[in-house]
Design a protein around this motif. Structure first.
Motif, PDB file in Angstrom:
ATOM      1  N   ARG A 287      42.894  56.378 -33.481  1.00  0.00           N
ATOM      2  CA  ARG A 287      42.971  55.742 -32.166  1.00  0.00           C
ATOM      3  C   ARG A 287      44.268  54.947 -32.026  1.00  0.00           C
ATOM      4  O   ARG A 287      44.955  55.015 -31.000  1.00  0.00           O
ATOM      5  CB  ARG A 287      41.770  54.830 -31.954  1.00  0.00           C
ATOM      6  CG  ARG A 287      41.690  54.259 -30.562  1.00  0.00           C
ATOM      7  CD  ARG A 287      40.439  53.422 -30.339  1.00  0.00           C
ATOM      8  NE  ARG A 287      39.240  54.194 -30.635  1.00  0.00           N
ATOM      9  CZ  ARG A 287      38.273  53.797 -31.459  1.00  0.00           C
ATOM     10  NH1 ARG A 287      38.367  52.632 -32.060  1.00  0.00           N
ATOM     11  NH2 ARG A 287      37.219  54.544 -31.668  1.00  0.00           N
ATOM     12  N   ARG A 288      44.625  54.195 -33.084  1.00  0.00           N
ATOM     13  CA  ARG A 288      45.875  53.424 -33.042  1.00  0.00           C
ATOM     14  C   ARG A 288      47.083  54.340 -32.944  1.00  0.00           C
ATOM     15  O   ARG A 288      48.035  54.049 -32.213  1.00  0.00           O
ATOM     16  CB  ARG A 288      45.989  52.538 -34.267  1.00  0.00           C
ATOM     17  CG  ARG A 288      45.194  51.263 -34.136  1.00  0.00           C
ATOM     18  CD  ARG A 288      45.507  50.345 -35.266  1.00  0.00           C
ATOM     19  NE  ARG A 288      45.036  50.998 -36.501  1.00  0.00           N
ATOM     20  CZ  ARG A 288      44.545  50.366 -37.546  1.00  0.00           C
ATOM     21  NH1 ARG A 288      44.484  49.075 -37.550  1.00  0.00           N
ATOM     22  NH2 ARG A 288      44.125  51.037 -38.606  1.00  0.00           N
TER      23      ARG A 288
ATOM     24  N   ARG B  79      51.585  56.611 -29.759  1.00  0.00           N
ATOM     25  CA  ARG B  79      52.266  57.766 -29.157  1.00  0.00           C
ATOM     26  C   ARG B  79      52.339  57.624 -27.648  1.00  0.00           C
ATOM     27  O   ARG B  79      53.359  57.936 -27.032  1.00  0.00           O
ATOM     28  CB  ARG B  79      51.554  59.054 -29.532  1.00  0.00           C
ATOM     29  CG  ARG B  79      51.772  59.453 -30.958  1.00  0.00           C
ATOM     30  CD  ARG B  79      51.081  60.739 -31.282  1.00  0.00           C
ATOM     31  NE  ARG B  79      51.325  61.111 -32.674  1.00  0.00           N
ATOM     32  CZ  ARG B  79      50.643  62.027 -33.324  1.00  0.00           C
ATOM     33  NH1 ARG B  79      49.678  62.684 -32.717  1.00  0.00           N
ATOM     34  NH2 ARG B  79      50.921  62.305 -34.569  1.00  0.00           N
ATOM     35  N   LEU B  80      51.271  57.147 -27.048  1.00  0.00           N
ATOM     36  CA  LEU B  80      51.265  56.952 -25.606  1.00  0.00           C
ATOM     37  C   LEU B  80      52.260  55.869 -25.211  1.00  0.00           C
ATOM     38  O   LEU B  80      53.026  56.033 -24.257  1.00  0.00           O
ATOM     39  CB  LEU B  80      49.859  56.577 -25.131  1.00  0.00           C
ATOM     40  CG  LEU B  80      49.694  56.372 -23.628  1.00  0.00           C
ATOM     41  CD1 LEU B  80      49.976  57.674 -22.894  1.00  0.00           C
ATOM     42  CD2 LEU B  80      48.299  55.881 -23.321  1.00  0.00           C
ATOM     43  N   ASP B  81      52.281  54.767 -25.950  1.00  0.00           N
ATOM     44  CA  ASP B  81      53.213  53.683 -25.645  1.00  0.00           C
ATOM     45  C   ASP B  81      54.658  54.124 -25.824  1.00  0.00           C
ATOM     46  O   ASP B  81      55.546  53.652 -25.112  1.00  0.00           O
ATOM     47  CB  ASP B  81      52.933  52.471 -26.535  1.00  0.00           C
ATOM     48  CG  ASP B  81      51.665  51.747 -26.125  1.00  0.00           C
ATOM     49  OD1 ASP B  81      51.207  51.946 -24.975  1.00  0.00           O
ATOM     50  OD2 ASP B  81      51.127  50.980 -26.956  1.00  0.00           O
ATOM     51  N   ALA B  82      54.914  55.016 -26.769  1.00  0.00           N
ATOM     52  CA  ALA B  82      56.273  55.494 -27.004  1.00  0.00           C
ATOM     53  C   ALA B  82      56.795  56.300 -25.817  1.00  0.00           C
ATOM     54  O   ALA B  82      58.005  56.387 -25.610  1.00  0.00           O
ATOM     55  CB  ALA B  82      56.316  56.346 -28.268  1.00  0.00           C
TER      56      ALA B  82
END
Length: 64
Positions: free
Chosen positions: A44-45, A50-53
């Motif tokens: 999950r982290r 990856r989404l934040d990147a």
């Protein structure tokens, strides 16, 4: 004409079904091994990282 239904019984049955779903979810959550819980948390982290990147930085206080 429809079937006669005792509303008290129907309400209690609905509550029993909801309680069963909740307890099944809680059993599934707490019934896992520590390694499985930690692996899920790591995955999950990683997905969040990856989404934040891929987020765009917005210049200024407001997005246009």
């Amino acid at each position: 004409m429809g079937e006669v239904v005792n509303l008290r019984r129907a309400r209690k049955q609905r509550a029993r079904i909801a309680a069963a779903k909740d307890s099944a979810a809680k059993r599934a959550k707490s019934g896992r091994a520590r390694a499985e819980r930690e692996a899920t948390q790591r995955a999950r982290r990683l997905a969040e990282k990856r989404l934040d990147a891929h987020r765009r930085e917005v210049a200024g206080d407001h997005a246009e």
